[in-house]
Design a protein around this motif. Structure first.
Motif, PDB file in Angstrom:
ATOM      1  N   GLN A  34       3.447 -10.952  -0.904  1.00 34.07           N
ATOM      2  CA  GLN A  34       4.374 -10.883  -1.018  1.00 34.07           C
ATOM      3  C   GLN A  34       5.087 -10.183  -1.927  1.00 34.07           C
ATOM      4  O   GLN A  34       6.352  -8.635  -1.883  1.00 34.07           O
ATOM      5  N   THR A  37       5.099  -6.472  -0.743  1.00 36.65           N
ATOM      6  CA  THR A  37       5.795  -5.746   0.160  1.00 36.65           C
ATOM      7  C   THR A  37       7.086  -5.821   0.074  1.00 36.65           C
ATOM      8  O   THR A  37       8.310  -6.318   1.125  1.00 36.65           O
ATOM      9  N   LEU A  42       7.937  -2.303  -2.592  1.00 38.41           N
ATOM     10  CA  LEU A  42       6.790  -1.419  -1.082  1.00 38.41           C
ATOM     11  C   LEU A  42       6.638  -0.080  -0.340  1.00 38.41           C
ATOM     12  O   LEU A  42       5.776   0.781  -0.590  1.00 38.41           O
ATOM     13  N   SER A  45       3.752   0.910  -3.035  1.00 41.89           N
ATOM     14  CA  SER A  45       2.373  -0.348  -1.732  1.00 41.89           C
ATOM     15  C   SER A  45       1.807   0.742  -0.732  1.00 41.89           C
ATOM     16  O   SER A  45       1.407   1.121  -0.708  1.00 41.89           O
ATOM     17  N   ALA A  46       3.340   0.972  -0.547  1.00 39.29           N
ATOM     18  CA  ALA A  46       2.633   1.695   0.772  1.00 39.29           C
ATOM     19  C   ALA A  46       2.033   3.607   0.338  1.00 39.29           C
ATOM     20  O   ALA A  46       1.103   4.055   1.359  1.00 39.29           O
TER      21      ALA A  46
END
Length: 114
Positions: A34, A37, A42, A45-46
Motif C-alpha cells: 500500500q 503504490t 508510486l 517506487s516504479a
C-alpha cells in the motif's frame, strides 16, 4: 565498481531486494504494498523497481558494461529517493539540495544566467 560492475550490480541489487523485504517484514507485506503504490510514492517506487530489473538485465543477461553502470546509477538515485520518501519532508529537502547543486554546477560551468 569500475573494473567489475556486474558483480557490484548483482550484490547491490540483492541488497536492495533485502531492504524492500525488511520493510515488508517489519511493517507487513500489506503495508509495504500500500505504501509503495500510494499516489505520491508510486513514481519513485516504479523507478526503483525498474532500475533493479534493468540492473539485473544489464549485468546478467546483456552483460553490458554501459547498461550495468547506467542502471546501477539510476538504482542508487532511486534508492535515495525511495528511502527519503518514507521520511517526512525528505523528498522536499532532497529536491532543494538537488536544485542548489544543479544551480552551482551551472554557475561553475559558465551556463548561469547572471
Amino acid at each position: 565498481v569500475v573494473l567489475m560492475p556486474q558483480k557490484f550490480a548483482l550484490l547491490f541489487t540483492l541488497g536492495s531486494i533485502g531492504i524492500i523485504a525488511s520493510f515488508g517484514v517489519l511493517r507487513g507485506p500489506n503495508w509495504l504494498f500500500q505504501s509503495m503504490t500510494a499516489r505520491q510514492r508510486l513514481p519513485v517506487s516504479a523507478a526503483y523497481v525498474l532500475s533493479m530489473i534493468g540492473t539485473l538485465v544489464g549485468s546478467l543477461y546483456a552483460r553490458s558494461y554501459l547498461l550495468t553502470v547506467a542502471f546501477s546509477g539510476a538504482q542508487v538515485m532511486a534508492l535515495g529517493y525511495f528511502t527519503l520518501s518514507f521520511v517526512p519532508g525528505g523528498v522536499r529537502v532532497l529536491n532543494m539540495v538537488m536544485g542548489l547543486t544543479c544551480g552551482l554546477c551551472r554557475r561553475l560551468c559558465g551556463m548561469g544566467g547572471s
